[in-house]
Design a protein around this motif. Structure first.
Motif, PDB file in Angstrom:
ATOM      1  N   GLY A  23      48.308  47.101  37.756  1.00 33.05           N
ATOM      2  CA  GLY A  23      47.988  46.150  36.583  1.00 33.05           C
ATOM      3  C   GLY A  23      46.345  47.181  36.610  1.00 33.05           C
ATOM      4  O   GLY A  23      46.200  47.827  37.158  1.00 33.05           O
ATOM      5  N   SER A  24      46.150  46.895  36.101  1.00 29.50           N
ATOM      6  CA  SER A  24      44.052  47.338  35.733  1.00 29.50           C
ATOM      7  C   SER A  24      43.326  45.693  34.945  1.00 29.50           C
ATOM      8  O   SER A  24      44.133  45.231  34.300  1.00 29.50           O
ATOM      9  CB  SER A  24      44.431  48.390  34.543  1.00 29.50           C
ATOM     10  OG  SER A  24      44.530  47.789  33.573  1.00 29.50           O
ATOM     11  N   PHE A  25      41.900  46.250  34.892  1.00 29.56           N
ATOM     12  CA  PHE A  25      41.183  45.683  35.010  1.00 29.56           C
ATOM     13  C   PHE A  25      39.857  46.080  34.494  1.00 29.56           C
ATOM     14  O   PHE A  25      39.608  46.844  35.497  1.00 29.56           O
ATOM     15  CB  PHE A  25      41.434  43.923  35.230  1.00 29.56           C
ATOM     16  CG  PHE A  25      40.669  44.398  36.869  1.00 29.56           C
ATOM     17  CD1 PHE A  25      39.319  44.202  36.828  1.00 29.56           C
ATOM     18  CD2 PHE A  25      41.799  44.946  38.056  1.00 29.56           C
ATOM     19  CE1 PHE A  25      38.497  44.222  38.768  1.00 29.56           C
ATOM     20  CE2 PHE A  25      40.919  44.542  39.211  1.00 29.56           C
ATOM     21  CZ  PHE A  25      39.502  44.371  39.892  1.00 29.56           C
ATOM     22  N   GLY A  26      39.181  45.516  33.413  1.00 34.42           N
ATOM     23  CA  GLY A  26      37.584  45.708  33.636  1.00 34.42           C
ATOM     24  C   GLY A  26      36.830  45.124  34.587  1.00 34.42           C
ATOM     25  O   GLY A  26      36.823  43.666  34.965  1.00 34.42           O
ATOM     26  N   CYS A  27      35.241  45.726  34.470  1.00 37.59           N
ATOM     27  CA  CYS A  27      34.306  44.899  35.458  1.00 37.59           C
ATOM     28  C   CYS A  27      32.969  45.034  35.127  1.00 37.59           C
ATOM     29  O   CYS A  27      32.827  46.573  35.060  1.00 37.59           O
ATOM     30  CB  CYS A  27      34.331  44.953  36.957  1.00 37.59           C
ATOM     31  SG  CYS A  27      33.750  43.426  38.337  1.00 37.59           S
ATOM     32  N   ARG A  28      32.075  44.537  35.113  1.00 40.37           N
ATOM     33  CA  ARG A  28      31.209  44.460  34.441  1.00 40.37           C
ATOM     34  C   ARG A  28      29.904  44.012  35.181  1.00 40.37           C
ATOM     35  O   ARG A  28      30.013  42.804  35.958  1.00 40.37           O
ATOM     36  CB  ARG A  28      30.370  44.159  33.013  1.00 40.37           C
ATOM     37  CG  ARG A  28      31.283  43.999  32.222  1.00 40.37           C
ATOM     38  CD  ARG A  28      30.613  43.110  30.690  1.00 40.37           C
ATOM     39  NE  ARG A  28      31.881  43.129  29.643  1.00 40.37           N
ATOM     40  CZ  ARG A  28      31.969  42.940  28.979  1.00 40.37           C
ATOM     41  NH1 ARG A  28      31.396  42.116  28.659  1.00 40.37           N
ATOM     42  NH2 ARG A  28      32.956  43.686  27.622  1.00 40.37           N
ATOM     43  N   SER A  29      29.128  44.489  36.294  1.00 41.83           N
ATOM     44  CA  SER A  29      28.432  44.418  37.394  1.00 41.83           C
ATOM     45  C   SER A  29      26.879  45.421  37.545  1.00 41.83           C
ATOM     46  O   SER A  29      26.924  46.502  37.424  1.00 41.83           O
ATOM     47  CB  SER A  29      28.851  44.862  38.620  1.00 41.83           C
ATOM     48  OG  SER A  29      28.275  44.111  40.020  1.00 41.83           O
ATOM     49  N   ARG A  30      25.594  44.510  37.573  1.00 40.46           N
ATOM     50  CA  ARG A  30      24.546  44.403  37.568  1.00 40.46           C
ATOM     51  C   ARG A  30      23.949  46.219  36.930  1.00 40.46           C
ATOM     52  O   ARG A  30      23.891  47.497  36.566  1.00 40.46           O
ATOM     53  CB  ARG A  30      24.579  45.813  39.578  1.00 40.46           C
ATOM     54  CG  ARG A  30      24.751  44.642  40.495  1.00 40.46           C
ATOM     55  CD  ARG A  30      24.383  45.279  41.459  1.00 40.46           C
ATOM     56  NE  ARG A  30      23.161  46.466  41.823  1.00 40.46           N
ATOM     57  CZ  ARG A  30      21.938  45.933  41.767  1.00 40.46           C
ATOM     58  NH1 ARG A  30      22.457  44.363  42.379  1.00 40.46           N
ATOM     59  NH2 ARG A  30      21.358  46.298  42.435  1.00 40.46           N
ATOM     60  N   GLY A  31      24.936  45.650  35.592  1.00 43.44           N
ATOM     61  CA  GLY A  31      24.277  46.819  34.134  1.00 43.44           C
ATOM     62  C   GLY A  31      25.531  47.448  33.876  1.00 43.44           C
ATOM     63  O   GLY A  31      25.196  48.558  33.222  1.00 43.44           O
ATOM     64  N   ARG A  32      26.176  47.500  35.004  1.00 43.59           N
ATOM     65  CA  ARG A  32      27.609  49.005  34.957  1.00 43.59           C
ATOM     66  C   ARG A  32      28.708  48.325  34.415  1.00 43.59           C
ATOM     67  O   ARG A  32      28.900  46.887  34.849  1.00 43.59           O
ATOM     68  CB  ARG A  32      27.624  49.511  35.820  1.00 43.59           C
ATOM     69  CG  ARG A  32      26.085  50.282  36.281  1.00 43.59           C
ATOM     70  CD  ARG A  32      26.215  50.590  37.692  1.00 43.59           C
ATOM     71  NE  ARG A  32      27.245  52.100  37.859  1.00 43.59           N
ATOM     72  CZ  ARG A  32      27.748  52.505  38.905  1.00 43.59           C
ATOM     73  NH1 ARG A  32      26.997  51.906  40.734  1.00 43.59           N
ATOM     74  NH2 ARG A  32      27.900  53.316  39.006  1.00 43.59           N
ATOM     75  N   GLN A  33      29.346  49.148  33.802  1.00 45.22           N
ATOM     76  CA  GLN A  33      30.773  48.460  33.102  1.00 45.22           C
ATOM     77  C   GLN A  33      31.797  49.532  34.676  1.00 45.22           C
ATOM     78  O   GLN A  33      31.794  50.949  33.971  1.00 45.22           O
ATOM     79  CB  GLN A  33      31.222  48.937  31.802  1.00 45.22           C
ATOM     80  CG  GLN A  33      32.525  48.962  31.677  1.00 45.22           C
ATOM     81  CD  GLN A  33      32.844  47.717  31.455  1.00 45.22           C
ATOM     82  OE1 GLN A  33      32.153  46.753  30.853  1.00 45.22           O
ATOM     83  NE2 GLN A  33      34.565  46.728  31.975  1.00 45.22           N
ATOM     84  N   PHE A  34      33.103  49.387  34.537  1.00 42.12           N
ATOM     85  CA  PHE A  34      33.958  50.212  35.446  1.00 42.12           C
ATOM     86  C   PHE A  34      35.616  49.911  35.019  1.00 42.12           C
ATOM     87  O   PHE A  34      35.797  48.211  34.531  1.00 42.12           O
ATOM     88  CB  PHE A  34      34.105  49.698  36.889  1.00 42.12           C
ATOM     89  CG  PHE A  34      32.620  49.364  37.816  1.00 42.12           C
ATOM     90  CD1 PHE A  34      32.088  51.429  38.296  1.00 42.12           C
ATOM     91  CD2 PHE A  34      31.818  48.685  37.736  1.00 42.12           C
ATOM     92  CE1 PHE A  34      30.575  51.298  38.870  1.00 42.12           C
ATOM     93  CE2 PHE A  34      30.330  48.686  37.861  1.00 42.12           C
ATOM     94  CZ  PHE A  34      30.140  49.692  38.920  1.00 42.12           C
TER      95      PHE A  34
END
Length: 285
Positions: free
Chosen positions: A43-54
């Motif tokens: 699958g897939s998902f997004g992640c926001r951490s420390r001001g960045r988007q992955f």
């Protein structure tokens, strides 16, 4: 999200995460409790951490540092995702290499050197290989550190004292193979961290501690099957296997025949013995 703990030791926890969230589900903030590397299996998902988007897809790695907050999103995929997550205690991460920037990478894209270990770890989690999951967790984390930091880790030449440690550990594993032996317990016997013990043992003896443990159990099982009248179930439990099905599967992979067929061969089943002697090596081993 459903989380299932597959392995828990003093310094390593391995969880299988399965998420069914989709674009219409409200994301929420989470916090890393320890050093984490999570391999995305599906699958897939997004992640926001420390001001960045992955954006993570199958083969990506989500990285976490203790105390850091993150937020997972599911804007682009409604089919869910699955991750195999390795959680490391601080002292274990330090023995591998825990530079702040390395463990705050956030995300690593699909890389072949990590994907092959991730898939092997998935096979171990599903009991499709004889390799130990705790050993693969350390190997995966160490390879992640090496790739991100750009360093080439070399196992130093083993000195005389280290070689004695490896041999002493092997003798201890062989003597206690019928017990619940794991990487941490064996490492403690020779006064090393699990990571350094794993590297030293493999360097000196050519097998990992778990491989030697399983082979010690198989050697004892073969001896008992040749010499005694105990049931196969009793043999399996006596040599340290937790259940019969695991023993039968592991023994068959090693010997090419079931424990019962091996016992018949030991008692004079010559056609079976001739068949095994003429068979090509399994997997080139």
């Amino acid at each position: 999200m459903a989380a299932h703990t597959i392995l828990q030791t003093g310094t390593v926890r391995v969880d299988d995460y399965r998420c069914t969230a989709g674009p219409h589900d409200e994301p929420f903030v989470e916090r890393h409790a320890c050093f984490d590397v999570a391999y995305v299996c599906r699958g897939s998902f997004g992640c926001r951490s420390r001001g960045r988007q992955f954006e993570l897809i199958a083969g990506s790695v989500l990285v976490g540092h203790p105390g850091d907050e993150y937020l997972c999103t599911h804007d682009h995929h409604a089919g869910g995702d699955e991750c195999l997550s390795f959680h490391l205690a601080p002292e274990l991460a330090e023995s591998i290499g825990n530079g702040r920037e390395t463990w705050r990478t956030g995300c690593v894209p699909p890389l072949p050197e990590l994907m092959v270990l991730g898939e092997l770890a998935q096979a171990a989690a599903e009991d499709r290989t004889d390799i130990a999951l705790d050993e693969l967790a350390l190997a995966f984390a160490a390879r992640f550190v090496d790739v991100v930091s750009g360093r080439e880790r070399r196992t130093p030449d083993a000195r005389g004292r280290d070689r004695r440690r490896a041999v002493e550990a092997a003798l201890w594993i062989d003597a206690h193979c019928h017990e619940g032996v794991d990487l941490e317990r064996a490492a403690k016997e020779v006064g090393l961290s699990p990571f350094h013990f794993l590297r030293l043992f493999a360097k000196v003896l050519g097998v990992t501690p778990h491989q030697y443990l399983v082979r010690s159990r198989l050697r004892r099982a073969a001896r008992l099957l040749c010499e005694e009248e105990r049931s196969v179930t009793d043999v399996a439990l006596d040599v340290g296997f937790g259940d019969l099905s695991n023993f039968v599967r592991t023994f068959h992979r090693a010997a090419g025949v079931s424990p019962l067929a091996f016992r018949r061969a030991a008692r004079g089943d010559r056609p079976l013995l001739r068949e095994r002697l003429s068979a090509p090596p399994a997997g080139g081993r």
